[in-house]
Design a protein around this motif. Structure first.
Motif, PDB file in Angstrom:
ATOM      1  N   MET A   1       0.839  -1.190   0.000  1.00 41.68           N
ATOM      2  CA  MET A   1       0.000   0.000   0.000  1.00 41.68           C
ATOM      3  C   MET A   1       0.882   1.251   0.000  1.00 41.68           C
ATOM      4  O   MET A   1       1.890   1.311   0.708  1.00 41.68           O
ATOM      5  N   LEU A   2       0.488   2.249  -0.772  1.00 43.68           N
ATOM      6  CA  LEU A   2       1.265   3.471  -0.858  1.00 43.68           C
ATOM      7  C   LEU A   2       1.211   4.253   0.443  1.00 43.68           C
ATOM      8  O   LEU A   2       0.200   4.240   1.154  1.00 43.68           O
ATOM      9  N   SER A   3       2.307   4.957   0.719  1.00 40.07           N
ATOM     10  CA  SER A   3       2.406   5.737   1.948  1.00 40.07           C
ATOM     11  C   SER A   3       1.283   6.786   2.040  1.00 40.07           C
ATOM     12  O   SER A   3       0.668   6.963   3.091  1.00 40.07           O
ATOM     13  N   ARG A   4       1.020   7.467   0.932  1.00 40.96           N
ATOM     14  CA  ARG A   4       0.012   8.530   0.972  1.00 40.96           C
ATOM     15  C   ARG A   4      -1.395   7.966   1.198  1.00 40.96           C
ATOM     16  O   ARG A   4      -2.246   8.612   1.826  1.00 40.96           O
ATOM     17  N   VAL A   5      -1.650   6.756   0.711  1.00 37.64           N
ATOM     18  CA  VAL A   5      -2.956   6.131   0.933  1.00 37.64           C
ATOM     19  C   VAL A   5      -3.114   5.774   2.415  1.00 37.64           C
ATOM     20  O   VAL A   5      -4.154   6.038   3.026  1.00 37.64           O
ATOM     21  N   ALA A   6      -2.049   5.195   2.997  1.00 35.42           N
ATOM     22  CA  ALA A   6      -2.085   4.856   4.422  1.00 35.42           C
ATOM     23  C   ALA A   6      -2.295   6.114   5.267  1.00 35.42           C
ATOM     24  O   ALA A   6      -3.063   6.110   6.232  1.00 35.42           O
ATOM     25  N   HIS A   7      -1.629   7.201   4.864  1.00 32.81           N
ATOM     26  CA  HIS A   7      -1.756   8.469   5.592  1.00 32.81           C
ATOM     27  C   HIS A   7      -3.194   8.987   5.548  1.00 32.81           C
ATOM     28  O   HIS A   7      -3.751   9.434   6.561  1.00 32.81           O
ATOM     29  N   ARG A   8      -3.820   8.916   4.386  1.00 36.59           N
ATOM     30  CA  ARG A   8      -5.199   9.412   4.253  1.00 36.59           C
ATOM     31  C   ARG A   8      -6.177   8.557   5.050  1.00 36.59           C
ATOM     32  O   ARG A   8      -7.125   9.071   5.658  1.00 36.59           O
ATOM     33  N   LEU A   9      -5.968   7.252   5.055  1.00 38.04           N
ATOM     34  CA  LEU A   9      -6.863   6.378   5.818  1.00 38.04           C
ATOM     35  C   LEU A   9      -6.709   6.630   7.322  1.00 38.04           C
ATOM     36  O   LEU A   9      -7.698   6.652   8.066  1.00 38.04           O
ATOM     37  N   TYR A  10      -5.461   6.798   7.749  1.00 36.93           N
ATOM     38  CA  TYR A  10      -5.177   7.087   9.167  1.00 36.93           C
ATOM     39  C   TYR A  10      -5.909   8.360   9.599  1.00 36.93           C
ATOM     40  O   TYR A  10      -6.586   8.388  10.622  1.00 36.93           O
TER      41      TYR A  10
END
Length: 314
Positions: A1-10
């Motif tokens: 999973m991309l870092s920016r996707v994980a950041h947005r979900l968090y």
């Protein structure tokens, strides 16, 4: 999973939780107006203090009156932690991660946001405030339930669980602080509004329990008349109640241990849990508790910083 996707979900999970808990904090103060005897005064400035945003508030408003504070916390687009801003940011994060989320969740976030926009005036005024904020609370709770029941328990879901529980633990301590601050001595109060008389402190703690939907579980667990020390111990240290700080930390630790390279942050969470456990015989409803909660909130910020450094700043 991309870092920016994980950041947005968090942050999607944090924004939803923040909107819900800000609604709960406002309801505590608003309900006290109806439960306390005529002539008792409730400090509205306390809401600004516990959200840690006095500096920004003073830049935007000249007085700490009820209407200004409600507007600031509920609908002011200049306050990034207002309920409307949180729902707007959650909606934007959900929009850009729709391929990760179940379709029903995007629809529910969208619906909750538009309901909040329509009811914004009712939330600021006292007459319909409780009903308006309850709609937001129910919308956020339904969303959490949808995610729990329809999303695979993979890394994406773990990031959302970490975000939700970190925000929940932080806001839980702020609600405890709300009760704690009303126990401080007169000389520690800086505004010109009185704190709640000792005789009516059980009403304050009961409202805090109700605002967290914790009253029935507390009564089953403690089986004593509502009092500050038991409420603080329950909301800080209970392992089973979902909104207790210890339960939230357990959830965060479990998720961190599953993620790659998350074990060292999980160890920091373990240290926080130990400090809460050690505080068991020392916690009193006084200024020391207020300082202890301040320290907890600083350590939560450090956990957030470590998570950002580990996974999001790539």
């Amino acid at each position: 999973m991309l870092s920016r996707v994980a950041h947005r979900l968090y942050w999607l999970a944090r924004y939803i939780e923040r909107a819900e808990n800000t609604s709960r904090i406002i309801n505590v103060n608003s309900n006290l107006l109806f439960d306390l005897p005529t002539g008792s005064r409730v400090s509205w400035k306390t809401l600004i203090d516990i959200t840690g945003s006095e500096e920004l508030y003073k830049q935007l408003y000249s007085t700490f009156d009820e209407r200004s504070i409600m507007k600031y916390l509920i609908s002011d687009s200049r306050n990034p932690s207002s309920i409307i801003c949180c729902l707007q940011m959650a909606r934007e994060n959900a929009r850009t991660t729709r391929e990760i989320l179940p379709a029903e969740c995007w629809e529910k976030i969208n619906e909750t946001y538009h309901i909040a926009i329509e009811d914004i005036a009712g939330g600021i005024g006292r007459k319909n405030r409780y009903e308006s904020l309850q709609k937001i609370i129910y919308g956020c709770q339904l969303l959490v339930g949808l995610l729990s029941g329809t999303m695979s328990n993979n890394a994406a879901y773990d990031f959302m669980r970490i975000g939700r529980n970190l925000e929940r633990a932080d806001m839980g301590t702020r609600l405890i602080d709300m009760g704690c601050m009303n126990f401080l001595t007169d000389s520690s109060l800086t505004d010109d509004e009185s704190h709640i008389p000792d005789l009516y402190q059980p009403i304050l703690w009961m409202n805090i329990l109700i605002s967290l939907s914790a009253f029935q579980m507390y009564r089953q667990h403690v089986r004593e008349r509502v009092n500050g020390i038991d409420v603080v111990n329950y909301l800080l240290k209970d392992n089973d109640f979902p909104r207790a700080v210890m339960h939230c930390l357990n959830q965060i630790q479990e998720c961190l241990e599953k993620l790659p390279d998350g074990i060292h942050i999980a160890m920091e969470v373990e240290k926080i849990k130990r400090s809460i456990t050690r505080a068991k015989t020392k916690v009193n409803i006084d200024k020391k508790l207020h300082e202890f909660i301040d320290d907890l909130q600083i350590r939560f910020i450090k956990i957030d910083d470590n998570i950002n450094a580990q996974w999001f700043l790539v």
